[in-house]
Design an enzyme around this catalytic site. Structure first.
Site, PDB file in Angstrom:
ATOM      1  N   LYS A  13       0.838  -1.212   0.000  1.00 64.39           N
ATOM      2  CA  LYS A  13       0.000   0.000   0.000  1.00 64.39           C
ATOM      3  C   LYS A  13       0.871   1.261   0.000  1.00 64.39           C
ATOM      4  CE  LYS A  13      -2.239  -0.991   3.879  1.00 64.39           C
ATOM      5  NZ  LYS A  13      -1.566  -2.254   4.263  1.00 64.39           N
ATOM      6  N   ARG A  88      -9.670   0.481   8.820  1.00 70.39           N
ATOM      7  CA  ARG A  88      -9.270  -0.897   9.113  1.00 70.39           C
ATOM      8  C   ARG A  88     -10.382  -1.652   9.830  1.00 70.39           C
ATOM      9  NH1 ARG A  88      -3.303   0.222   9.196  1.00 70.39           N
ATOM     10  NH2 ARG A  88      -2.192  -1.700   9.547  1.00 70.39           N
ATOM     11  N   ARG A 127      11.727  -5.827   5.408  1.00 73.08           N
ATOM     12  CA  ARG A 127      11.456  -4.410   5.146  1.00 73.08           C
ATOM     13  C   ARG A 127      12.337  -3.502   6.017  1.00 73.08           C
ATOM     14  NH1 ARG A 127       5.247  -2.396   5.168  1.00 73.08           N
ATOM     15  NH2 ARG A 127       5.311  -2.571   7.423  1.00 73.08           N
ATOM     16  N   ARG A 160      11.165  -1.658  11.486  1.00 71.62           N
ATOM     17  CA  ARG A 160      10.075  -1.284  12.400  1.00 71.62           C
ATOM     18  C   ARG A 160       9.930  -2.330  13.497  1.00 71.62           C
ATOM     19  NH1 ARG A 160       4.906   0.141   8.707  1.00 71.62           N
ATOM     20  NH2 ARG A 160       3.929  -0.981  10.407  1.00 71.62           N
ATOM     21  N   ARG A 171      -0.501  -9.280  13.555  1.00 71.29           N
ATOM     22  CA  ARG A 171      -1.085  -8.259  12.666  1.00 71.29           C
ATOM     23  C   ARG A 171      -1.917  -8.902  11.553  1.00 71.29           C
ATOM     24  NH1 ARG A 171       4.077  -5.366  10.934  1.00 71.29           N
ATOM     25  NH2 ARG A 171       2.788  -3.935   9.747  1.00 71.29           N
TER      26      ARG A 171
HETATM   27  P1  AMP Z   1       0.711   0.360   9.350  1.00 73.76           P
HETATM   28  O1  AMP Z   1       1.916   1.201   9.172  1.00 73.76           O
HETATM   29  O2  AMP Z   1      -0.447   0.811   8.518  1.00 73.76           O
HETATM   30  O3  AMP Z   1       0.990  -1.119   9.181  1.00 73.76           O
HETATM   31  O4  AMP Z   1       0.227   0.565  10.877  1.00 73.76           O
HETATM   32  C1  AMP Z   1       1.064   0.206  11.955  1.00 73.76           C
HETATM   33  C2  AMP Z   1       0.241   0.044  13.215  1.00 73.76           C
HETATM   34  O5  AMP Z   1      -0.419   1.276  13.521  1.00 73.76           O
HETATM   35  C3  AMP Z   1      -0.884  -0.984  13.139  1.00 73.76           C
HETATM   36  O6  AMP Z   1      -0.447  -2.299  13.399  1.00 73.76           O
HETATM   37  C4  AMP Z   1      -1.841  -0.466  14.220  1.00 73.76           C
HETATM   38  O7  AMP Z   1      -1.359  -0.775  15.519  1.00 73.76           O
HETATM   39  C5  AMP Z   1      -1.724   1.040  14.028  1.00 73.76           C
HETATM   40  N1  AMP Z   1      -2.712   1.532  13.040  1.00 73.76           N
HETATM   41  C6  AMP Z   1      -2.462   2.091  11.829  1.00 73.76           C
HETATM   42  N2  AMP Z   1      -3.595   2.420  11.199  1.00 73.76           N
HETATM   43  C7  AMP Z   1      -4.598   2.055  12.025  1.00 73.76           C
HETATM   44  C8  AMP Z   1      -6.016   2.107  11.938  1.00 73.76           C
HETATM   45  N3  AMP Z   1      -6.654   2.597  10.855  1.00 73.76           N
HETATM   46  N4  AMP Z   1      -6.735   1.638  12.991  1.00 73.76           N
HETATM   47  C9  AMP Z   1      -6.133   1.151  14.087  1.00 73.76           C
HETATM   48  N5  AMP Z   1      -4.812   1.056  14.227  1.00 73.76           N
HETATM   49  C10 AMP Z   1      -4.037   1.497  13.210  1.00 73.76           C
END
Ligand code: AMP
Length: 215
Positions: A13, A88, A127, A160, A171
């Site tokens: 994404k 999400r 990554r 990360r 996740r």
């Molecule tokens: P990402 O970088 O999108 O993979 O997000 C990393 C982490 O941030 C996720 O595993 C969640 O803990 C939190 N997070 C990001 N976006 C959301 C969302 N829309 N709703 C809830 N938690 C989020």
């Protein structure tokens, strides 16, 4: 252009969003990036969010809805945006619909990137991101010229915390339970467009551009 990029962690994404940002000059609105910025700045919200993020769990709907609502009202989102990692959950999708309706805006499409689970784990484990400019790399598929150093700005590359294997599995589980229902949600709204995210990055981008041109 008002888009959602939907897909599991590691589906690409962020990579696709970065290319669309350049092409259409609209911002990428990534809740993950905004939350990580809050963690770095050690804001009260960031400190609370970190507890969930470190476990691979979702941050509460209330918090992320608040962040996105505020972000979409900024002037640079006026002509469009690419939502990456939001919504999400179904309540987040409902809140987005409400926010957009207040702003008098409609989504153009929800692009769903499909990638097999084993490939996702391999992508996430390898990554790396630059501390300086945020550019993404992969130790096998897109390595930097010099190990641990960003090709663009010379910054330090890091992994990360939530890209460690145990957290990745959690996740994925959370994605299947809480986010997959959004495919049906947006299919019923006539907005869902599926893309084969297993293809090389450039090919995925061509598929995405094809969909956008046909809108
Ligand atoms: P990402 O970088 O999108 O993979 O997000 C990393 C982490 O941030 C996720 O595993 C969640 O803990 C939190 N997070 C990001 N976006 C959301 C969302 N829309 N709703 C809830 N938690 C989020």
């Amino acid at each position: 252009m008002k888009l959602i990029l939907l897909g599991p962690p590691g589906a690409g994404k962020g990579t696709q969003a970065a290319q669309l940002v350049e092409r259409f000059s609209i911002p990428q609105v990534s809740t993950g990036d905004m939350l990580r910025a809050a963690v770095r700045e050690q804001t009260p919200m960031g400190l609370k969010a970190k507890e969930f993020m470190d476990k691979g769990a979702l941050v509460t709907d209330e918090v992320v809805i608040g962040i996105v609502r505020e972000r979409l009202q900024q002037p640079d989102c006026e002509s469009g945006f690419i939502l990456d990692g939001f919504p999400r959950t179904v309540p987040q999708a409902d809140a987005l619909a409400e926010t957009l309706s207040v702003l008098g805006k409609d989504l153009d499409a929800v692009i769903s990137l499909h990638v097999e689970t084993d490939a996702l784990v391999e992508r996430l484990v390898g990554r790396r991101s630059c501390r300086g400019c945020g550019r993404g790399f992969h130790i096998s598929f897109d390595p930097p010229a010099k190990e641990g150093v960003c090709d663009s700005c010379g910054g330090e590359l890091f992994q990360r915390d939530d890209d460690k294997e145990e957290t990745i599995r959690k996740r994925m589980e959370v994605y299947h339970q809480q986010t997959v229902p959004l495919e049906n949600y947006y299919r019923q709204a006539g907005l869902l467009k599926a893309v084969d995210g297993m293809a090389p990055i450039a090919e995925v981008q061509q598929q995405v551009l094809g969909i956008l041109q046909a809108l």
